[in-house]
Design an enzyme around this catalytic site. Structure first.
Site, PDB file in Angstrom:
ATOM      1  N   GLY A 218      -8.853  -6.962  -9.194  1.00 58.93           N
ATOM      2  CA  GLY A 218      -8.099  -5.953  -9.934  1.00 58.93           C
ATOM      3  C   GLY A 218      -6.611  -6.103  -9.712  1.00 58.93           C
ATOM      4  N   PRO A 220      -2.703  -5.368  -8.628  1.00 56.13           N
ATOM      5  CA  PRO A 220      -2.184  -4.915  -7.339  1.00 56.13           C
ATOM      6  C   PRO A 220      -2.064  -3.394  -7.289  1.00 56.13           C
ATOM      7  CG  PRO A 220      -0.753  -6.592  -8.297  1.00 56.13           C
ATOM      8  CD  PRO A 220      -1.764  -6.245  -9.327  1.00 56.13           C
ATOM      9  N   THR A 222      -4.347  -1.090  -6.905  1.00 57.88           N
ATOM     10  CA  THR A 222      -5.410  -0.251  -7.444  1.00 57.88           C
ATOM     11  C   THR A 222      -6.359   0.241  -6.357  1.00 57.88           C
ATOM     12  OG1 THR A 222      -6.496  -2.313  -8.028  1.00 57.88           O
ATOM     13  CG2 THR A 222      -5.485  -1.074  -9.803  1.00 57.88           C
ATOM     14  N   GLY A 223      -6.151  -0.224  -5.131  1.00 60.53           N
ATOM     15  CA  GLY A 223      -6.956   0.311  -4.041  1.00 60.53           C
ATOM     16  C   GLY A 223      -8.033  -0.630  -3.532  1.00 60.53           C
ATOM     17  N   LYS A 224      -7.847  -1.923  -3.713  1.00 58.17           N
ATOM     18  CA  LYS A 224      -8.858  -2.867  -3.241  1.00 58.17           C
ATOM     19  C   LYS A 224      -8.947  -2.880  -1.718  1.00 58.17           C
ATOM     20  CE  LYS A 224      -6.855  -6.219  -5.415  1.00 58.17           C
ATOM     21  NZ  LYS A 224      -5.812  -5.391  -6.069  1.00 58.17           N
ATOM     22  N   GLU A 444      -5.756  -0.436 -30.800  1.00 56.86           N
ATOM     23  CA  GLU A 444      -7.082  -0.542 -30.186  1.00 56.86           C
ATOM     24  C   GLU A 444      -8.153   0.090 -31.072  1.00 56.86           C
ATOM     25  OE1 GLU A 444      -7.766  -2.481 -27.823  1.00 56.86           O
ATOM     26  OE2 GLU A 444      -5.653  -2.906 -27.401  1.00 56.86           O
ATOM     27  N   ASP A 521      -4.331 -11.536 -29.738  1.00 62.27           N
ATOM     28  CA  ASP A 521      -5.403 -11.475 -30.733  1.00 62.27           C
ATOM     29  C   ASP A 521      -5.259 -12.613 -31.735  1.00 62.27           C
ATOM     30  OD1 ASP A 521      -6.178  -9.082 -29.606  1.00 62.27           O
ATOM     31  OD2 ASP A 521      -4.980  -7.885 -31.001  1.00 62.27           O
TER      32      ASP A 521
HETATM   33  P1  ADP Z   1      -4.529  -3.231  -3.424  1.00 63.79           P
HETATM   34  O1  ADP Z   1      -5.149  -3.784  -2.194  1.00 63.79           O
HETATM   35  O2  ADP Z   1      -5.496  -3.121  -4.561  1.00 63.79           O
HETATM   36  O3  ADP Z   1      -3.296  -3.934  -3.840  1.00 63.79           O
HETATM   37  P2  ADP Z   1      -4.150  -0.972  -1.738  1.00 63.79           P
HETATM   38  O4  ADP Z   1      -5.559  -0.687  -1.379  1.00 63.79           O
HETATM   39  O5  ADP Z   1      -3.364  -1.704  -0.739  1.00 63.79           O
HETATM   40  O6  ADP Z   1      -4.081  -1.738  -3.123  1.00 63.79           O
HETATM   41  O7  ADP Z   1      -3.453   0.398  -2.121  1.00 63.79           O
HETATM   42  C1  ADP Z   1      -2.236   0.791  -1.569  1.00 63.79           C
HETATM   43  C2  ADP Z   1      -2.206   2.272  -1.355  1.00 63.79           C
HETATM   44  O8  ADP Z   1      -2.220   2.961  -2.581  1.00 63.79           O
HETATM   45  C3  ADP Z   1      -3.405   2.787  -0.605  1.00 63.79           C
HETATM   46  O9  ADP Z   1      -3.206   2.744   0.762  1.00 63.79           O
HETATM   47  C4  ADP Z   1      -3.523   4.223  -1.112  1.00 63.79           C
HETATM   48  O10 ADP Z   1      -2.668   5.077  -0.413  1.00 63.79           O
HETATM   49  C5  ADP Z   1      -3.025   4.116  -2.522  1.00 63.79           C
HETATM   50  N1  ADP Z   1      -4.142   3.960  -3.450  1.00 63.79           N
HETATM   51  C6  ADP Z   1      -4.386   2.878  -4.220  1.00 63.79           C
HETATM   52  N2  ADP Z   1      -5.472   3.048  -4.975  1.00 63.79           N
HETATM   53  C7  ADP Z   1      -5.968   4.265  -4.675  1.00 63.79           C
HETATM   54  C8  ADP Z   1      -7.102   5.011  -5.128  1.00 63.79           C
HETATM   55  N3  ADP Z   1      -7.953   4.516  -6.044  1.00 63.79           N
HETATM   56  N4  ADP Z   1      -7.303   6.230  -4.592  1.00 63.79           N
HETATM   57  C9  ADP Z   1      -6.461   6.725  -3.680  1.00 63.79           C
HETATM   58  N5  ADP Z   1      -5.386   6.075  -3.216  1.00 63.79           N
HETATM   59  C10 ADP Z   1      -5.119   4.858  -3.693  1.00 63.79           C
HETATM   60 ZN    ZN Z   2      -5.440  -6.369 -29.849  1.00 59.94          ZN
END
Ligand code: ADP
Ligand code: ZN
Ligand code: MG
Length: 636
Positions: A218, A220, A222-224, A444, A521
Site C-alpha cells: 500500500g 506510504p 497507510t499503516g502497514k 469514474e 485509460d
Molecule cells: P506505513 O508503514 O504504511 O508507511 P505507518 O504504519 O508507519 O505507515 O504509519 C505511520 C503512522 O500513521 C502510524 O504510526 C499511525 O500513527 C498513523 N496511521 C497510519 N495509518 C493508520 C491507520 N489506519 N489507523 C490509525 N493510525 C494510522
Molecule cells: Zn479513467
C-alpha cells in the site's frame, strides 16, 4: 522463557565491554609507567645533577657509589643526609652524561675513600615478565572482547548479526488492532494470521498449510508498519522486526549473513513473527531492464537469494510467519511472490471518508477534544490523505490549541492544522479541490456506467474517487466473474469501451472541455486496440494476419519486450494506424451515446460518489434502479 532471558543477556552485554575496557586502560597506563616504577620503589633518592654529585664527593659527604651504565647513585654518610634540601634523603642519584667518559671520576673516588660498587644490570624477574607478557595479555584480552562482541551481537562490532528489534507483550508502546482504523479489509485478513499463530491445530486439522509469508502492500503512511505491530501485539508471540534497508550494509555478504541469523533466531523462538519492513530495499527485481547490462547489485542480490533460501527452508507449521511491507510492489522480484513465499498479499489502501473519520477518532482519543468538534467534517475535508497525515493533523491541532492556551482542541484548530499539513503535502500527495473531485467523480462514474451498460464487461465491484494506486485519481474496480482464457472480439471491444468511459463522461458533462485525467485509460485503450489489429487479426480490412515480431528481453523471466521488429511495409503501417484510430473512434462514439442516454443516472451516481467517495456494487445497483425505473434495457 524468552522474556526472562533477554534482560539478563542484555545486562551482561551492557557491562561486559565496560569491564574489559577498564582492564585494558589500567593495563595501558601501567605499561607507560613501567620505566618509572624502580624510582618509585627506591625513594628517598634525591635527583641531582652530575656536577652536584661530583661536588658532594669532593666535599666528602659520600660514603659509597654505585655506578651503572646510565646512572651514578651515591649513598651519603649518615650525618650528611639531605643537606640543604627540603626532602631528607640518604642517597642521591645523577644521570651519567652519555658518551662522556670522565677520567677524573675514579681517581677522585679513590682519593676520598669512597666505596665503589659496580652494578650488573639484570632487571628484576617480575619486571621483565611484566614487560614481555603484558602486551601479549592485552592483545589476548582485546581479541576475546572482539570475539565476544561479535558472538553476542553487541553494538560496536556487530558486522554480521541481525539487528532485529523484538517487540513483545511487555512492551509499553505495543499496538493492538484497536489502534488501526479505516483499513478494515486488511485488518480482517490479519486477524486470521493472528488466529493461525494462536491455534495452529485448528487450521491444520484438515491438512491445510499455514501461509508462510504475508505481504502488506500500500501507499506510504497507510499503516502497514502499524498493522504489523498490531499483529504482534495481538498474537502474543515474539515479533522480530527489521527494516529492509538495514540488510544492505557496507560489507558485501553481510546482508545475507544477517538474513541467516534472523531466521535462525526466529526458529529458536517459534511460534513467532518475522517482520521485514520496506521489503523493496532488498527485494527489487533481479531481472530489471538494465540487469546484466549495467553491473549487478551483488550485495542486494545475495541478500535476496538468502531470503528466498530461508523462506523455502522452513516449515510454517512450526509457527514462524513472515510478514513484510512495501509501497512498491511492482519492483519486487517475481520469485518473492511465488507460492510458498509471500503467497498472501494484503492491500492496505488509502482510507475513504468513513475510514478517515475512524482514523481521526483513534487519534483523537489521545487529545482533549471540545464537544463541538465534528470529526466527520474534518474527514470530508481530507480526501486522499492517509493515516499518517491524519495522525499528523490531530497532533498539529493539539499543539495549536495549546499555543493559544485553550482548554480543549476545537474545530478551528483542526481546520488550521489541515491547512498546514496540506501545504506540506502538496508535493507528495494531491489533495483534491472540490472542482477536481467533481470531475474525478464524473470520470469514474463514466467508467462504471459504461461497464454496467455494455454486454460483455466484468461487473463493477466498487467505484472510488480516493486516489488509490500511484498516479490514479480514482478507480473503478471490476471483478471478473470467471477466469477467461479466450476473449472474443466483442468482449475486447467492450473492454476498450469501459476504458474510454471516463473520458467520454467528462466530454459530455463539461461540453468538450476534457482533462489529463484519462491519460492512462487512453494508453491502455490504444494498446488494446493495436493488439487487436496487429496481433489478433481482428480488423476486417487487414484480415487474418499478424504484424510485427516482438523481440524478447535477454531473460526469460522478464516480461519486458525490447521493442518490435517491423516486418511489414510502410503502406501497411499506415493502414494499421488507420484501423486502430477507427476502432477507438467507433468505440468512443458508442460510449458517448450510451452515457448521453443515461445522463440522469450518471449525474445521480456522481452526486452520491462525491458525498461518499466509495460506492460498492449493491449501492450502485440500487441507485441505478431507483433513478431509472423501470430500468432501461442495456444498450449493447
Ligand atoms: P506505513 O508503514 O504504511 O508507511 P505507518 O504504519 O508507519 O505507515 O504509519 C505511520 C503512522 O500513521 C502510524 O504510526 C499511525 O500513527 C498513523 N496511521 C497510519 N495509518 C493508520 C491507520 N489506519 N489507523 C490509525 N493510525 C494510522
Ligand atoms: Zn479513467
Ligand atoms: Mg512503514
Amino acid at each position: 522463557m524468552l522474556r526472562d532471558s533477554i534482560p539478563l543477556r542484555d545486562k551482561i552485554r551492557r557491562w561486559l565491554p565496560a569491564v574489559l575496557q577498564t582492564v585494558i586502560t589500567v593495563g595501558l597506563v601501567l605499561l607507560l609507567w613501567l620505566p618509572f616504577l624502580p624510582l618509585l620503589q627506591s625513594s628517598p633518592v634525591q635527583q641531582v645533577s652530575y656536577s652536584e654529585l661530583l661536588q658532594a664527593i669532593r666535599d666528602g659527604r659520600v660514603q659509597a657509589v654505585q655506578i651503572s651504565s646510565g646512572e651514578i647513585r651515591a649513598l651519603l654518610r649518615p650525618d650528611q643526609a639531605s643537606k640543604g634540601r627540603n626532602v631528607p634523603a640518604h642517597a642521591m642519584s645523577a644521570t651519567r652524561p652519555p658518551d662522556l667518559y670522565d677520567p677524573e671520576l675514579l681517581p677522585l673516588l679513590r682519593n676520598k675513600g669512597v666505596e665503589v660498587v659496580g652494578k650488573i644490570e639484570t632487571p628484576s624477574l617480575w619486571r621483565s615478565l611484566l614487560v614481555s607478557a603484558l602486551p601479549m595479555l592485552l592483545l589476548i584480552g582485546f581479541w576475546t572482547w572482539v570475539i565476544r562482541k561479535m558472538g553476542r551481537g553487541g553494538e560496536a562490532l556487530q558486522f554480521g548479526r541481525n539487528r532485529a528489534k523484538i517487540y513483545n507483550r511487555t512492551q509499553r508502546e505495543k499496538a493492538t488492532f484497536s489502534d488501526v482504523a479505516g483499513v478494515d479489509e486488511s485488518r480482517a485478513e490479519l486477524v486470521e494470521i493472528v488466529d493461525f499463530l494462536r491455534n495452529p491445530e485448528k487450521y491444520q486439522r484438515l491438512g491445510g498449510r499455514i501461509p508462510k509469508g504475508v505481504l502488506l502492500v500500500g501507499p506510504p503512511g497507510t499503516g502497514k508498519t502499524l498493522l504489523a505491530r498490531a499483529v504482534a501485539g495481538e498474537a502474543e508471540v515474539p515479533f522480530f522486526s527489521i527494516s529492509g534497508s538495514e540488510f544492505i550494509e557496507l560489507f558485501v555478504g553481510v546482508g545475507a549473513a544477517r538474513v541467516r541469523d534472523l531466521f535462525d533466531e526466529a526458529k529458536k523462538h517459534a511460534p513467532c513473527i518475522v517482520f521485514i519492513d520496506e521489503l523493496d530495499a532488498i527485494g527489487k527485481s533481479r531481472a530489471g531492464v538494465l540487469a546484466g547490462v549495467v553491473g549487478g547489485h551483488d550485495e542486494r542480490e545475495q541478500t535476496l537469494n538468502q531470503l528466498l533460501v530461508e523462506m523455502d527452508g522452513f516449515d510454517s507449521s512450526k509457527g514462524v510467519i513472515i510478514m513484510a511491507a512495501t509501497n512498491r510492489p511492482e519492483v519486487l522480484d517475481p520469485a518473492l511472490l511465488r507460492p510458498g513465499r509471500f503467497d498472501r498479499q494484503v492491500v492496505v489502501d488509502r482510507p475513504d471518508l468513513a475510514g478517515r473519520e475512524a482514523i481521526l477518532r483513534v487519534h483523537a482519543r489521545k487529545i482533549k477534544l471540545a464537544d463541538a468538534v465534528d470529526l466527520h467534517v474534518i474527514a470530508a475535508r481530507t480526501p486522499g490523505m492517509v493515516g499518517a497525515d491524519l495522525a499528523n493533523i490531530v497532533n498539529e491541532a493539539a499543539l495549536l490549541a495549546a499555543r493559544r492556551g485553550a482548554a480543549a482542541v476545537e474545530m478551528r484548530d483542526l481546520e488550521e492544522a489541515i491547512d498546514r499539513v496540506t501545504l506540506g503535502l502538496e508535493k507528495r500527495t494531491r489533495v483534491m479541490t472540490p472542482a477536481e473531485k467533481e470531475r474525478v467523480a464524473y470520470h469514474e462514474t463514466g467508467h462504471a456506467l459504461t461497464a454496467l451498460s455494455v454486454k460483455h464487461a466484468d461487473p463493477v465491484h466498487r467505484i472510488t474517487i480516493i486516489p488509490r494506486s500511484i498516479g490514479a485519481l480514482g478507480a473503478t474496480l471490476q471483478l471478473p466473474t470467471t477466469e477467461k482464457y479466450l476473449l472474443t472480439k466483442p468482449e475486447l471491444e467492450d473492454r476498450v469501451a469501459v476504458m474510454l468511459g471516463g473520458r467520454a463522461a467528462e466530454d459530455i458533462i463539461y461540453n468538450g472541455v476534457i482533462s489529463t485525467g484519462a491519460h492512462n485509460d487512453l494508453e491502455r485503450a490504444t494498446e488494446m486496440a493495436r493488439q487487436m489489429v496487429m496481433r489478433y487479426g481482428m480488423s476486417e480490412r487487414l484480415g487474418n494476419q499478424v504484424f510485427g515480431k516482438p523481440m524478447m528481453g535477454q531473460y526469460l523471466e522478464s516480461t519486458m519486450s525490447f521493442g518490435e521488429q517491423r516486418n511489414f511495409s510502410e503502406h501497411t503501417a499506415e493502414r494499421i494506424d488507420e484501423e486502430v484510430a477507427q476502432l477507438i473512434e467507433r468505440t468512443y462514439q458508442r460510449v458517448k451515446d450510451i452515457l448521453s442516454h443515461r445522463r440522469g443516472v450518471l449525474e445521480r451516481i456522481t452526486v452520491e460518489l462525491q458525498k461518499r467517495e466509495t460506492i460498492d456494487r449493491e449501492e450502485l445497483e440500487k441507485i441505478v434502479s431507483e433513478t431509472e425505473s423501470p430500468p432501461r434495457p442495456a444498450a449493447a
